[in-house]
Design a protein around this motif. Structure first.
Motif, PDB file in Angstrom:
ATOM      1  N   PRO A   1       0.841  -1.297   0.105  1.00  0.00           N
ATOM      2  CA  PRO A   1      -0.055   0.094   0.015  1.00  0.00           C
ATOM      3  C   PRO A   1       0.967   1.220   0.137  1.00  0.00           C
ATOM      4  N   GLU A   2       1.990   1.033   0.504  1.00  0.00           N
ATOM      5  CA  GLU A   2       2.941   2.465   0.742  1.00  0.00           C
ATOM      6  C   GLU A   2       3.448   2.918  -0.556  1.00  0.00           C
ATOM      7  N   ASN A   3       3.121   2.114  -1.659  1.00  0.00           N
ATOM      8  CA  ASN A   3       3.599   2.315  -3.180  1.00  0.00           C
ATOM      9  C   ASN A   3       2.494   3.374  -4.092  1.00  0.00           C
ATOM     10  N   PHE A   4       1.336   3.343  -3.178  1.00  0.00           N
ATOM     11  CA  PHE A   4       0.170   3.870  -3.812  1.00  0.00           C
ATOM     12  C   PHE A   4      -0.622   4.939  -3.155  1.00  0.00           C
ATOM     13  N   THR A   5      -0.477   4.961  -1.863  1.00  0.00           N
ATOM     14  CA  THR A   5      -1.111   6.001  -1.004  1.00  0.00           C
ATOM     15  C   THR A   5      -1.140   7.597  -1.870  1.00  0.00           C
ATOM     16  N   TRP A   6       0.058   7.703  -2.356  1.00  0.00           N
ATOM     17  CA  TRP A   6       0.274   9.095  -2.828  1.00  0.00           C
ATOM     18  C   TRP A   6      -0.544   9.415  -3.925  1.00  0.00           C
ATOM     19  N   LEU A   7      -1.419   8.341  -4.484  1.00  0.00           N
ATOM     20  CA  LEU A   7      -2.334   8.501  -5.694  1.00  0.00           C
ATOM     21  C   LEU A   7      -3.671   9.445  -5.219  1.00  0.00           C
ATOM     22  N   ALA A   8      -3.912   9.161  -3.936  1.00  0.00           N
ATOM     23  CA  ALA A   8      -5.142   9.866  -3.198  1.00  0.00           C
ATOM     24  C   ALA A   8      -5.274  11.190  -3.580  1.00  0.00           C
ATOM     25  N   GLN A   9      -4.250  12.098  -3.791  1.00  0.00           N
ATOM     26  CA  GLN A   9      -4.305  13.536  -4.032  1.00  0.00           C
ATOM     27  C   GLN A   9      -4.751  13.728  -5.641  1.00  0.00           C
ATOM     28  N   TYR A  10      -4.535  12.674  -6.230  1.00  0.00           N
ATOM     29  CA  TYR A  10      -4.780  12.944  -7.640  1.00  0.00           C
ATOM     30  C   TYR A  10      -6.149  12.141  -8.177  1.00  0.00           C
ATOM     31  N   ILE A  11      -7.118  11.790  -7.080  1.00  0.00           N
ATOM     32  CA  ILE A  11      -8.448  11.035  -7.618  1.00  0.00           C
ATOM     33  C   ILE A  11      -9.209  11.958  -8.306  1.00  0.00           C
ATOM     34  N   THR A  12      -9.386  13.301  -7.817  1.00  0.00           N
ATOM     35  CA  THR A  12     -10.124  14.246  -8.281  1.00  0.00           C
ATOM     36  C   THR A  12      -9.996  14.540  -9.855  1.00  0.00           C
ATOM     37  N   PRO A  13      -8.568  14.878  -9.996  1.00  0.00           N
ATOM     38  CA  PRO A  13      -8.159  15.129 -11.485  1.00  0.00           C
ATOM     39  C   PRO A  13      -8.240  13.866 -12.382  1.00  0.00           C
TER      40      PRO A  13
ATOM     41  N   GLY B   1     -16.396   5.147 -10.112  1.00  0.00           N
ATOM     42  CA  GLY B   1     -15.295   6.240  -9.995  1.00  0.00           C
ATOM     43  C   GLY B   1     -15.785   7.395  -9.348  1.00  0.00           C
ATOM     44  N   LEU B   2     -16.833   8.043  -9.695  1.00  0.00           N
ATOM     45  CA  LEU B   2     -17.569   9.162  -9.171  1.00  0.00           C
ATOM     46  C   LEU B   2     -17.615   9.066  -7.807  1.00  0.00           C
ATOM     47  N   GLY B   3     -18.191   7.509  -7.446  1.00  0.00           N
ATOM     48  CA  GLY B   3     -18.696   7.285  -5.995  1.00  0.00           C
ATOM     49  C   GLY B   3     -17.194   7.254  -5.015  1.00  0.00           C
ATOM     50  N   ALA B   4     -16.275   6.742  -5.733  1.00  0.00           N
ATOM     51  CA  ALA B   4     -14.812   6.727  -4.903  1.00  0.00           C
ATOM     52  C   ALA B   4     -14.376   8.117  -4.705  1.00  0.00           C
ATOM     53  N   THR B   5     -14.424   8.835  -5.665  1.00  0.00           N
ATOM     54  CA  THR B   5     -13.976  10.132  -5.637  1.00  0.00           C
ATOM     55  C   THR B   5     -14.592  10.951  -4.594  1.00  0.00           C
ATOM     56  N   LEU B   6     -16.048  11.007  -4.711  1.00  0.00           N
ATOM     57  CA  LEU B   6     -16.816  11.923  -3.523  1.00  0.00           C
ATOM     58  C   LEU B   6     -16.502  11.257  -2.185  1.00  0.00           C
ATOM     59  N   ALA B   7     -16.294   9.865  -2.085  1.00  0.00           N
ATOM     60  CA  ALA B   7     -15.910   9.260  -0.631  1.00  0.00           C
ATOM     61  C   ALA B   7     -14.778   9.750  -0.204  1.00  0.00           C
TER      62      ALA B   7
END
Length: 337
Positions: free
Chosen positions: A30-42, A267-273
């Motif tokens: 998981p440590e290799n992917f957590t940085w992606l969270a900031q890019y979910i909306t774009p 994808g929208l559900g995950a972004t809003l969550a």
């Protein structure tokens, strides 16, 4: 079919595999992917921008020509899945974060992959495209309202903040896509072939971000939530089909409504969550993203095979009236389906 189209088709056909692979890697490291969270909306904005570039005026003409089917599909989408989500959350006494997550994905509009599944199922693809387009454009208003109405029992819901989020990640990118299509039509036409690949990559990265951020909770209750998502999805197909049957829709239209209702814009559900409730609430959307890309093709394959059998039976007349009998049999099957 050019190379880009072949790549796009391959990406779409193997979408569930890539989602599963991304989820597995995110669970493992998981440590290799957590940085992606900031890019979910774009990332979701890119998907919606691509949808805007493919929308055409013809996608909405069906509203005027055959409004009954379109309105049935829209109301079924925004009543059946949110209603089922609320009932499932109550019936299984889900924890607040997961209850809101199930409701959230249920309140989202239909996913664009539903159009492909309807085509493969030999349903009314034009109706499917119109319903998807309409529910997506209505989402900034309807989705936050439904989430506020149904989920406030478990967690505090800020309607205006959620409305702003949906406008930013859905409406604005779609409008920009339409503008790009209007002013740069030739370039957009060439770019459309690569859109399936872009969409697949974006959704896969979103799933990886969600899974990496809620790994421990998934390990704790993953199978249980997976079962809830499978039930939610399956009941969506069933009640979507039964709704079409209740209103006397044709067999092809019933298939379109069923698939539209069952397949969500997860994808929208995950972004809003992620934006409003946290990674745990996004888990149902992440699982839904994987599962409906397995269940959809299975259902489409079944309906396609059935349609082929019906067409074959209808064409087996022998000049002694058996052709009419086959046609009657086909009509009977359509009514009883």
């Amino acid at each position: 079919m050019n190379a880009l189209q072949k790549i796009g088709k391959f990406a779409g056909d193997t979408f569930a595999i890539w989602v599963l692979l991304a989820a597995g890697l995110a669970m493992w490291t998981p440590e290799n992917f957590t940085w992606l969270a900031q890019y979910i909306t774009p990332l979701l904005g890119i998907v919606m921008f691509g949808m805007g570039m493919t929308l055409k005026l013809d996608d909405f003409k069906l509203v005027l020509k055959h409004p009954k089917g379109v309105f049935i599909g829209i109301f079924a989408q925004f009543i059946i899945m949110p209603g089922l989500a609320f009932l499932l959350a109550k019936a299984f006494q889900l924890p607040p974060e997961l209850a809101v997550g199930v409701i959230l994905v249920g309140c989202c509009p239909g996913g664009t992959s539903s159009n492909v599944m309807t085509f493969l199922a030999k349903g009314n693809t034009a109706l499917s495209v119109t319903i998807t387009s309409c529910t997506t454009l209505l989402a900034p208003f309807v989705t936050p309202a439904l989430i506020y109405l149904l989920a406030s029992e478990w967690l505090a819901v800020d309607f205006m903040a959620m409305f702003t989020s949906v406008v930013q990640v859905v409406l604005v990118p779609i409008i920009l896509g339409l503008i790009a299509q209007a002013f740069f039509g030739r370039i957009v036409t060439k770019a459309v072939d690569i859109l399936p690949v872009v969409s697949v990559v974006a959704i896969v990265l979103i799933v990886a971000a969600v899974v990496s951020g809620s790994r421990d909770r998934i390990l704790e209750s993953g199978l249980f939530i997976f079962a809830i998502v499978v039930l939610h999805n399956g009941l969506g197909y069933l009640f979507g089909y039964l709704t079409g049957k209740l209103f006397g829709m044709t067999y092809e239209d019933k298939k379109a409504v069923s698939i539209e209702v069952g397949m969500q814009n997860s994808g929208l559900g995950a972004t809003l969550a992620m934006a409003h409730f946290g990674a745990v609430t996004a888990v149902p959307s992440a699982i839904f993203s994987f599962w409906h890309n397995i269940s959809g093709p299975i259902l489409a394959t079944y309906w396609s095979a059935k349609a082929s059998r019906m067409e074959k039976a209808a064409g087996n007349g022998d000049g002694n009236g058996n052709g009419n009998q086959a046609a009657k049999k086909e009509e009977k099957e359509k009514v009883n389906a």
